[in-house]
Write a protein that holds these residues in place. Sequence first.
Motif, PDB file in Angstrom:
ATOM      1  N   ILE A 106       0.852  -1.191   0.000  1.00 11.26           N
ATOM      2  CA  ILE A 106       0.000   0.000   0.000  1.00 11.26           C
ATOM      3  C   ILE A 106       0.886   1.238   0.000  1.00 11.26           C
ATOM      4  CG2 ILE A 106      -1.849   1.246   1.169  1.00 11.26           C
ATOM      5  CD1 ILE A 106      -2.603  -1.572   0.131  1.00 11.26           C
ATOM      6  N   THR A 107       0.552   2.195  -0.838  1.00 11.12           N
ATOM      7  CA  THR A 107       1.244   3.479  -0.879  1.00 11.12           C
ATOM      8  C   THR A 107       0.333   4.558  -0.315  1.00 11.12           C
ATOM      9  OG1 THR A 107       2.493   2.841  -2.850  1.00 11.12           O
ATOM     10  CG2 THR A 107       2.325   5.199  -2.385  1.00 11.12           C
ATOM     11  N   VAL A 108       0.913   5.472   0.466  1.00 11.08           N
ATOM     12  CA  VAL A 108       0.160   6.611   0.965  1.00 11.08           C
ATOM     13  C   VAL A 108       0.778   7.888   0.411  1.00 11.08           C
ATOM     14  CG1 VAL A 108       1.494   6.666   3.142  1.00 11.08           C
ATOM     15  CG2 VAL A 108      -0.721   7.835   2.992  1.00 11.08           C
ATOM     16  N   TYR A 109      -0.071   8.777  -0.069  1.00 14.26           N
ATOM     17  CA  TYR A 109       0.319  10.095  -0.558  1.00 14.26           C
ATOM     18  C   TYR A 109      -0.224  11.111   0.444  1.00 14.26           C
ATOM     19  CZ  TYR A 109       0.991   7.414  -4.822  1.00 14.26           C
ATOM     20  OH  TYR A 109       1.395   6.464  -5.744  1.00 14.26           O
ATOM     21  N   LYS A 110       0.656  11.874   1.041  1.00 15.35           N
ATOM     22  CA  LYS A 110       0.284  12.735   2.156  1.00 15.35           C
ATOM     23  C   LYS A 110       0.297  14.214   1.752  1.00 15.35           C
ATOM     24  CE  LYS A 110       2.499   9.602   5.519  1.00 15.35           C
ATOM     25  NZ  LYS A 110       3.529   9.515   6.594  1.00 15.35           N
TER      26      LYS A 110
ATOM     27  N   LEU B 125      -5.164  16.736   1.321  1.00 16.92           N
ATOM     28  CA  LEU B 125      -5.726  15.398   1.508  1.00 16.92           C
ATOM     29  C   LEU B 125      -4.640  14.338   1.429  1.00 16.92           C
ATOM     30  CD1 LEU B 125      -5.795  14.220  -1.617  1.00 16.92           C
ATOM     31  CD2 LEU B 125      -7.929  15.496  -1.726  1.00 16.92           C
ATOM     32  N   ASN B 126      -5.003  13.132   1.875  1.00 16.24           N
ATOM     33  CA  ASN B 126      -4.119  11.977   1.911  1.00 16.24           C
ATOM     34  C   ASN B 126      -4.796  10.814   1.199  1.00 16.24           C
ATOM     35  OD1 ASN B 126      -2.575  13.513   4.009  1.00 16.24           O
ATOM     36  ND2 ASN B 126      -4.386  13.034   5.233  1.00 16.24           N
ATOM     37  N   ILE B 127      -4.021  10.005   0.498  1.00 24.04           N
ATOM     38  CA  ILE B 127      -4.581   8.905  -0.284  1.00 24.04           C
ATOM     39  C   ILE B 127      -3.802   7.639   0.021  1.00 24.04           C
ATOM     40  CG2 ILE B 127      -5.031   8.025  -2.621  1.00 24.04           C
ATOM     41  CD1 ILE B 127      -4.949  10.983  -3.556  1.00 24.04           C
ATOM     42  N   TRP B 128      -4.537   6.561   0.327  1.00 22.24           N
ATOM     43  CA  TRP B 128      -3.957   5.227   0.461  1.00 22.24           C
ATOM     44  C   TRP B 128      -4.468   4.378  -0.703  1.00 22.24           C
ATOM     45  CZ3 TRP B 128      -5.251   8.216   4.529  1.00 22.24           C
ATOM     46  CH2 TRP B 128      -4.384   8.269   5.642  1.00 22.24           C
ATOM     47  N   THR B 129      -3.559   3.718  -1.407  1.00 20.46           N
ATOM     48  CA  THR B 129      -3.988   2.877  -2.517  1.00 20.46           C
ATOM     49  C   THR B 129      -3.050   1.686  -2.689  1.00 20.46           C
ATOM     50  OG1 THR B 129      -4.514   2.825  -4.885  1.00 20.46           O
ATOM     51  CG2 THR B 129      -2.707   4.267  -4.210  1.00 20.46           C
ATOM     52  N   GLY B 130      -3.628   0.568  -3.095  1.00 19.74           N
ATOM     53  CA  GLY B 130      -2.850  -0.607  -3.460  1.00 19.74           C
ATOM     54  C   GLY B 130      -2.842  -0.832  -4.952  1.00 19.74           C
ATOM     55  N   ALA B 131      -3.438   0.100  -5.705  1.00 22.40           N
ATOM     56  CA  ALA B 131      -3.496  -0.049  -7.154  1.00 22.40           C
ATOM     57  C   ALA B 131      -2.092   0.015  -7.744  1.00 22.40           C
ATOM     58  CB  ALA B 131      -4.376   1.036  -7.763  1.00 22.40           C
ATOM     59  N   VAL B 132      -1.861  -0.776  -8.779  1.00 20.77           N
ATOM     60  CA  VAL B 132      -0.544  -0.792  -9.414  1.00 20.77           C
ATOM     61  C   VAL B 132      -0.483   0.136 -10.616  1.00 20.77           C
ATOM     62  CG1 VAL B 132      -0.007  -3.106  -8.598  1.00 20.77           C
ATOM     63  CG2 VAL B 132      -1.164  -2.810 -10.804  1.00 20.77           C
ATOM     64  N   GLY B 133      -1.605   0.740 -10.968  1.00 14.54           N
ATOM     65  CA  GLY B 133      -1.603   1.653 -12.092  1.00 14.54           C
ATOM     66  C   GLY B 133      -2.921   2.369 -12.221  1.00 14.54           C
ATOM     67  N   SER B 134      -2.953   3.352 -13.117  1.00 18.46           N
ATOM     68  CA  SER B 134      -4.162   4.161 -13.276  1.00 18.46           C
ATOM     69  C   SER B 134      -5.254   3.424 -14.041  1.00 18.46           C
ATOM     70  CB  SER B 134      -3.813   5.463 -14.004  1.00 18.46           C
ATOM     71  OG  SER B 134      -3.250   5.190 -15.278  1.00 18.46           O
ATOM     72  N   SER B 135      -4.958   2.256 -14.590  1.00 13.08           N
ATOM     73  CA  SER B 135      -5.984   1.512 -15.326  1.00 13.08           C
ATOM     74  C   SER B 135      -6.968   0.811 -14.402  1.00 13.08           C
ATOM     75  CB  SER B 135      -5.328   0.478 -16.241  1.00 13.08           C
ATOM     76  OG  SER B 135      -4.583  -0.461 -15.480  1.00 13.08           O
ATOM     77  N   GLU B 136      -6.623   0.680 -13.127  1.00  9.65           N
ATOM     78  CA  GLU B 136      -7.549   0.051 -12.172  1.00  9.65           C
ATOM     79  C   GLU B 136      -8.674   1.031 -11.826  1.00  9.65           C
ATOM     80  OE1 GLU B 136      -6.113  -2.301  -8.940  1.00  9.65           O
ATOM     81  OE2 GLU B 136      -4.049  -2.247  -9.716  1.00  9.65           O
TER      82      GLU B 136
ATOM     83  N   VAL C 251      -9.329   8.099   1.089  1.00  9.27           N
ATOM     84  CA  VAL C 251      -8.930   9.505   1.105  1.00  9.27           C
ATOM     85  C   VAL C 251      -9.379  10.115   2.434  1.00  9.27           C
ATOM     86  CG1 VAL C 251      -9.096  11.749  -0.032  1.00  9.27           C
ATOM     87  CG2 VAL C 251      -9.255   9.636  -1.397  1.00  9.27           C
ATOM     88  N   THR C 252      -8.460  10.758   3.127  1.00  6.71           N
ATOM     89  CA  THR C 252      -8.812  11.602   4.273  1.00  6.71           C
ATOM     90  C   THR C 252      -8.359  13.018   3.943  1.00  6.71           C
ATOM     91  OG1 THR C 252      -6.721  11.274   5.488  1.00  6.71           O
ATOM     92  CG2 THR C 252      -8.489   9.664   5.863  1.00  6.71           C
ATOM     93  N   TYR C 253      -8.955  14.006   4.580  1.00  4.82           N
ATOM     94  CA  TYR C 253      -8.635  15.381   4.203  1.00  4.82           C
ATOM     95  C   TYR C 253      -8.845  16.318   5.380  1.00  4.82           C
ATOM     96  CZ  TYR C 253     -13.590  16.597   4.144  1.00  4.82           C
ATOM     97  OH  TYR C 253     -14.888  16.843   4.528  1.00  4.82           O
ATOM     98  N   ASN C 254      -8.191  17.457   5.326  1.00  2.00           N
ATOM     99  CA  ASN C 254      -8.398  18.517   6.312  1.00  2.00           C
ATOM    100  C   ASN C 254      -9.331  19.571   5.740  1.00  2.00           C
ATOM    101  OD1 ASN C 254      -6.748  17.628   8.510  1.00  2.00           O
ATOM    102  ND2 ASN C 254      -4.944  18.129   7.290  1.00  2.00           N
ATOM    103  N   HIS C 255     -10.183  20.104   6.597  1.00  7.51           N
ATOM    104  CA  HIS C 255     -11.090  21.178   6.201  1.00  7.51           C
ATOM    105  C   HIS C 255     -11.128  22.218   7.313  1.00  7.51           C
ATOM    106  CE1 HIS C 255     -14.229  19.848   9.016  1.00  7.51           C
ATOM    107  NE2 HIS C 255     -14.000  18.612   8.618  1.00  7.51           N
ATOM    108  N   ARG C 256     -11.719  23.355   7.028  1.00  5.93           N
ATOM    109  CA  ARG C 256     -11.808  24.423   8.020  1.00  5.93           C
ATOM    110  C   ARG C 256     -12.768  24.042   9.146  1.00  5.93           C
ATOM    111  NH1 ARG C 256     -12.782  29.289   3.816  1.00  5.93           N
ATOM    112  NH2 ARG C 256     -13.514  27.519   2.552  1.00  5.93           N
ATOM    113  N   VAL C 257     -12.425  24.438  10.351  1.00  2.00           N
ATOM    114  CA  VAL C 257     -13.215  24.090  11.532  1.00  2.00           C
ATOM    115  C   VAL C 257     -13.420  25.325  12.398  1.00  2.00           C
ATOM    116  CG1 VAL C 257     -12.319  21.723  11.511  1.00  2.00           C
ATOM    117  CG2 VAL C 257     -11.191  23.450  12.931  1.00  2.00           C
TER     118      VAL C 257
END
Length: 564
Positions: free
Chosen positions: A72-76, A134-145, A181-187
């Motif tokens: 799994i890759t996470v993009y932060k 936002l942050n993204i966790w994915t196990g996809a191996v490519g954009s075709s999934e 996907v998780t994300y920050n928003h105004r509070v």
Amino acid sequence: MSSRDVPHPDHDTEGIGRRGFLGSAVGAAVGATLPAGLTAEPASAASRAAADRPVRTRSGLVTGVPAALDGITVYKGIPYAASTAGENRWRAPQPAPSWKGVRAADAWGAACPQPVTGIAADKVPPLSEDCLNLNIWTGAVGSSERRPVFLWIYGGRNSAMWASQPVYDGANLAAKGAVVVTYNHRVGAFGNLAHPELSKEGGHGGSGNWGVLDTVAALKWIRSNIAAFGGDPDRVTIAGWSHGSSFVNILMISRLARGLYHRALLAAGVQYTKDPALGRVAGGYDTLAVAEANGTAFADYMGASSPAGLRALTADEIVTKVYAPGAPATGTDFGNVLDGYVLPTTYTAAMESGAEADVPVLTGNNKDENGASPTLAMTVAQYQAYAGTTFGDRAAEFLALYPASTDAEAAAQYNNYARDEERVSTFLWGTQFRNTAGNRSPVYNYWWTHVPPGSDTTNPIEPANGAGAYHGAEKYYLFGNLYGTDRPWTEADHAIADTTSSYVANFVATGNPNGRSLPAWPALRTTKPLSMELGDRFATLPAADSDAKYAFLKDCLKSQTTSY
């Protein structure tokens, strides 16, 4: 029947949990599951290589880092909109900035300014008005999934409201086939200030729901970019807990997000639209007039005569004054707003007009919220007084259904009543969704009963001394991410988390939580008042402990004269 008046100290992170308190191919559709006792795994060479491959977004290229689970890759910290500082404060989110080259998405983004007193410094992310990331966790191996997408909206009240806490780690759900996907928003004041001048500025006649508008911007970003991470923009679930659940509820009514999501998960949760609790919980709202009056008082309190003056203040000045000890309630109370634009109409009117989005819904509440608690103390006199105040000339009927002759019985019967009422309210919301709104999509309602062991110092959003199956206790298990927290988890906890997160992964994939080797979870039937117990058991249970109790509570709720 009036709203609950019974205090619940275990709900400090939300202010009040649900009530106040008395006196002082997910793979294939998720048959595949992770083994019990799962722990974070070191990244393999393949995982590191996957994280190093640039992914193209509309703003530029990004690389990620290996997540807690191998594969799994996470993009932060990817920006989904521009900074909200300066002239953008209290305005709809603006387009995200672009960049040249490759951006290393390897660090959590900033959270919205908010009070962090009492939270260990190493648990607090940077605080900045440049917080729409936002942050993204994915196990996809490519954009075709084309994997289903799960957008999580955090809960909380005023503090510990950010997406990078380990309790929101998405690696397990990603391993079960979702793109998380998780994300920050105004509070707080930044996320909910309404003011007459701001209402004029926007051109829509209302103001206030800036955090919900941030959510719409995040959904639009997902629509345009998530395919590059292996996600399916036509299978997006919006999900949230408590305050985050209220955002989901609003977006199910708002026209601004139509077509951007396809399922809805509301954890703690929904209420029947005439439930008095809506006057005081996260899912409630103020009218625009009330919210604007609060905003005018806020400007006076801050010593500003206009939005320009308010925008000239620093974020620290606003946080310090709004949350200072002894700050006046008028001018410092910020919540959702019935603004006529983001939230165009009441919950009841949305049901009656058919405006409620017709999407599959998964929703529920917990055993030890709604005023119920295993530590509750109550005298017979207090209990009887509560019955009289709440039920009036029906108090004797209530006390016959929930009799108590000792203080111990009074506390136990109050808990029994509060738990029944919670389930009945959720079930009645489901009947409104199906019958009143005329929707055809299924509703899956749950009742969480399992108590997490020990305490948790890794997540500031968690109460220091949460009692029982407290408000939000199910979050760990919905995500199935026990590996990232420091509670003394048992094999039973891991098994519960595996089953629960498999339900979630299936729902995200198909709109139905059921799957191979999972206990059957029937969709809500409006003629059969049931819920699905999750936690200590996985089986159906009645909406109330007896038919007579159900009939009484249903009649009391439906006889309310105030609609929300």
